[in-house]
Design an enzyme around this catalytic site. Structure first.
Site, short mmCIF file in Angstrom:
data_model
loop_
_atom_site.label_atom_id
_atom_site.label_comp_id
_atom_site.label_asym_id
_atom_site.label_seq_id
_atom_site.Cartn_x
_atom_site.Cartn_y
_atom_site.Cartn_z
CB ALA A 129 -0.94 0.00 1.20
CG ASP A 173 -0.14 -6.32 -2.59
OD1 ASP A 173 -1.07 -5.70 -3.13
OD2 ASP A 173 -0.11 -6.54 -1.37
CB ILE A 174 1.34 -3.07 -8.32
CG1 ILE A 174 2.58 -3.95 -8.60
CG2 ILE A 174 1.57 -1.61 -8.68
CD1 ILE A 174 3.80 -3.62 -7.81
CD GLU A 175 -2.14 -2.70 -1.69
OE1 GLU A 175 -2.73 -1.80 -1.08
OE2 GLU A 175 -1.70 -3.72 -1.13
N GLY A 176 -0.96 0.89 -6.40
CA GLY A 176 -1.08 2.24 -6.92
C GLY A 176 -0.26 2.37 -8.20
#
Length: 199
Positions: A129, A173-176
């Site tokens: 995150a 887990d690329i959240e942006g």
């Protein structure tokens, strides 16, 4: 520890075909992935420093199939190498490779191998995150794939955070960000793993 379903949006587990083990089956929809490293119980607990147990402790649980080590949260840091943050287990506030902020975590090597011996796959999770996890071009993404390969997977480097332990793959887990370069990154990791499996 954070649980994340293999069906979650934005979650990709890229395993290396020559390293897959019996208890993890990529064709199944009921594999359980348990993220390790972020000590998610948080600062509200008076015993935070002792909340996260050793990696090998979690590998004793027969319901767990995959353990992404979370997170490699900065792709390009001091010295051109990434940063990892595994909370109280290992982070850049501890021992780092000279001229970098890449943490040395050789104590995890035996735990990683113990988990793999029990049929778990252990991956490095990229992003999170709060990560600085993005690419400016496909060329940069391919070069970074080679860095990840050499630091954590089947390549070689004098700056391997987990010593001689070879992880089984990469979790994204690329959240942006825009997602720019991710396809090139995955393609290059696959090319490197396919080349290694032919040796």
């Amino acid at each position: 520890m954070v649980l994340k379903s293999a069906l979650s949006v934005g979650w990709l587990l890229l395993t290396l075909p020559f390293l897959l083990v019996a208890s993890f089956d990529n064709s199944r929809s009921d594999n359980l992935a348990v993220y390790y490293g972020q000590n998610s119980y948080g600062a509200t607990h008076s015993d935070t420093a002792n909340w996260q147990k050793t990696l090998s402790t979690y590998c004793q649980d027969d319901t767990i199939n995959a353990i992404p080590l979370a997170f490699l949260h900065v792709f390009f840091s001091t010295g051109g190498l990434p940063e990892i943050d595994l909370a109280n287990t290992c982070n850049s506030n501890n021992n780092v490779f000279p001229g970098t902020r890449l943490a040395k975590c050789p104590s995890l090597a035996n735990d990683i191998k113990a988990c793999q011996a029990r049929g778990k796959i252990v991956t490095i999770s990229l992003g999170g995150a709060t990560g600085l996890a993005s690419f400016t071009s496909d060329a940069q993404a391919r070069t970074f794939a080679e860095t990840v390969w050499n630091l954590f997977l089947g390549g070689t480097s004098t700056t391997r955070p987990f010593g001689d332990a070879v992880l089984d793959g990469v979790d994204l887990d690329i959240e942006g960000g825009s997602g720019k370069g991710l396809t090139a990154f995955v393609t290059r990791i696959r090319e490197l793993s396919q080349g290694a499996s032919k040796k």
